[in-house]
Design an enzyme around this catalytic site. Structure first.
Site, PDB file in Angstrom:
ATOM      1  N   CYS A   1      42.997  44.515  47.758  1.00 58.61           N
ATOM      2  CA  CYS A   1      43.854  44.133  48.890  1.00 58.61           C
ATOM      3  C   CYS A   1      44.735  45.317  49.331  1.00 58.61           C
ATOM      4  O   CYS A   1      44.238  46.242  49.942  1.00 58.61           O
ATOM      5  CB  CYS A   1      44.682  42.893  48.534  1.00 58.61           C
TER       6      CYS A   1
ATOM      7  N   HIS B   1      40.984  38.782  46.556  1.00 61.30           N
ATOM      8  CA  HIS B   1      41.545  38.807  45.205  1.00 61.30           C
ATOM      9  C   HIS B   1      40.545  38.225  44.213  1.00 61.30           C
ATOM     10  O   HIS B   1      40.389  37.004  44.121  1.00 61.30           O
ATOM     11  CB  HIS B   1      42.850  38.010  45.153  1.00 61.30           C
TER      12      HIS B   1
ATOM     13  N   GLU C   1      40.791  38.163  41.038  1.00 65.07           N
ATOM     14  CA  GLU C   1      41.447  37.699  39.816  1.00 65.07           C
ATOM     15  C   GLU C   1      41.814  36.221  39.837  1.00 65.07           C
ATOM     16  O   GLU C   1      42.082  35.625  38.793  1.00 65.07           O
ATOM     17  CB  GLU C   1      42.700  38.543  39.523  1.00 65.07           C
TER      18      GLU C   1
END
Length: 508
Positions: free
Chosen positions: A78, A166, A168
């Site tokens: 990002c 993202h 994660e």
């Protein structure tokens, strides 16, 4: 550590989550502020650049010269991806609409290592207000969504990648595969960060550091202090002295139960009954912060007095874990403190001892895994977190021995009920609050005017955010009846349905 991944933190709320995901791959990693990171030596196998609440277009946007890392594999996530583009002469622009939430990968070039086995239409999570609108000449787009032409890219002839989503977060359904592709296949790590290896290396390191020195530790019965104590015990045996203080604010029978469990672990533990000292210090205090400070001050006094009964102690053991370390350093530099270590509490300065923290590289779930390797019982490893000030911050208003008795009984019925109904392990933390409120009730034919208690149960990964647990109505009804019938002084039970944020887990 033989090899590691460095995560440079630009202030993202998800940075710890990146580290957790990398650790789940059995790869060691460290988080450091972008403005203050260690030397890049041979142990560093790759760099991850985190997201950020900032925009790369801001005048004072956080920045670091990324070219110094580009001989290594780099993954920009990002903000990190946009910073890479900007530093190489590409264009990042404000999005017409903030891109937040779920999106689908419309194009995926699986010839590139980062996207091996990633599927077209795979769901990803977006959270950014800027978009990459022009890539530098030596960059190539390798994935897109319907609304974003560059969802992922690679620098030609370098193992440097950027992604605008993202990986994660769990909303990115193949995010873990993306991270595995980078950390394992591109960086070439060996995935040897395991609890067994950690125990072996930590015990060996403690032996070298501590030698024949004596160490004193304060135990709480909780996961962190128990696992830390067992590691130190394995390293130095009888030279570890443990102290467990009864501050009068523990759960029902906790002092006796915890002491018994520690004896079974072979630890040398001294139990100190200091209830009255704490009650005296808390007398008349209502403000939560004043109560916390009073509890902390008396604990230090009691612990210091007991520790000085042991001659020639040079070290203070602590159960500090990695989130405590991360949160005590601002991304703007090491001089700005966000949050002091909650379990250090001024003891090292007062006692003039060196501090040993064997768990300060681990997350909570990793601490539990290490505890299992050390054969610590599930009764300790599975315990819910319990605040340091104990029931002192669950009794709203002033604290008395009688109020503690009432809350201990209520709490005991609630916690035992969760265990008996098989709900305890589904809850991250639970407890009861004694409110400074009385309400009218009826018992038999008599009017009552007694205390109100609130029950609280939350689900969470690490306590940073939490949601209230949807416990079965039948269970809550049964617990309410038991409390009102069995605990003298309580005639009303309520259930807290607030999440964190905006509410906190504890009421004070």
């Amino acid at each position: 550590m033989s090899e590691k991944i460095l995560i440079l933190d630009f202030g993202s709320q998800y940075t710890q989550l990146i580290a957790r995901r990398v650790r789940e791959l059995n790869v060691y990693c460290e988080i450091h502020p972008f403005s203050h990171f260690p030397a890049i030596d041979g142990s560093v196998k790759g760099i991850i650049l985190s997201g950020s609440p900032c925009s790369v277009l801001d005048d004072n946007a956080p920045s670091v010269d990324i070219s110094q890392f580009e001989h290594l594999p780099v993954l920009g996530i990002c903000y990190g991806a946009q910073l890479l583009v900007q530093q190489h002469g590409g264009t990042v622009s404000k999005s017409e609409h903030r891109e937040y939430g779920r999106a689908r990968l419309a194009h995926v070039d699986t010839h590139y290592d980062l996207l091996k086995e990633i599927e077209v239409n795979s769901q990803v999570w977006m959270s950014h207000g800027d978009t990459i609108t022009r890539l530098p000449e030596d960059f190539e787009a390798i994935s897109s969504t319907e609304s974003i032409p560059v969802a992922a890219y690679k620098i030609k002839n370098k193992a440097v990648y950027g992604i605008q989503f993202h990986p994660e977060v769990t909303h990115s359904t193949q995010g873990k595969e993306v991270l595995r592709n980078f950390v394992v296949h591109i960086c070439g790590t060996h995935q040897d960060w395991t609890p067994d290896i950690f125990v072996e290396q930590t015990v060996q390191g403690l032996r070298q550091t501590l030698g024949n020195d004596k160490v004193v530790m304060g135990l709480s019965g909780g996961v962190d202090s128990s696992v830390a104590a067992m590691l130190v015990h394995r390293a130095i045996g009888k030279n570890l002295y443990c102290i467990f203080v009864d501050n009068g604010l523990l759960r029902k029978n906790e002092f006796e139960d915890v002491l018994a469990s520690y004896q079974g672990m072979g630890l040398n533990v001294t139990g100190v009954d200091a209830k009255q000292k704490f009650y005296d210090a808390l007398n008349g205090l209502v403000d939560p912060e004043l109560k916390r400070k009073a509890i902390g001050r008396v604990f230090i006094e009691v612990f210091d007095e007991e520790a000085h009964k042991i001659t020639d102690v040079k070290w203070l053991g602590q159960g500090t874990i990695y989130p405590d370390v991360i949160e005590s350093v601002s991304v703007n530099g090491p001089s700005v403190t966000i949050k002091s270590h909650h379990n250090v509490g001024g003891l090292p300065e007062k006692m003039k001892m060196k501090v040993v923290e064997p768990l300060n590289t681990l997350f909570k779930d990793e601490v539990r895994n290490v505890g299992r390797t050390l054969d610590i019982s599930d009764a300790i490893l599975g315990r819910h977190p319990f605040p340091g000030p104990g029931l002192g911050i669950r009794i709203l208003g002033d604290i008395t021995a009688e109020k503690v008795r009432v809350l201990q009984e209520v709490d005991h019925i609630f916690i035992q009920g969760l265990k008996e109904h098989g709900l305890y392990d589904d809850v991250w933390q639970a407890g009861a609050m004694l409110l400074p409120v009385q309400s009218v009730g009826v018992m038999g034919d008599e009017r009552t005017y007694e205390n109100v208690v609130a029950l609280r149960a939350v689900s969470s990964l690490d306590g940073m955010t939490a949601d209230w647990c949807k416990l079965p109505f039948e269970f809550l009804g049964e617990i309410s009846n038991k409390i009102i019938n069995r605990v003298k002084g309580v005639n009303r039970v309520v259930y807290d349905i607030s999440s964190k944020p905006p509410a906190t887990i504890e009421w004070e």
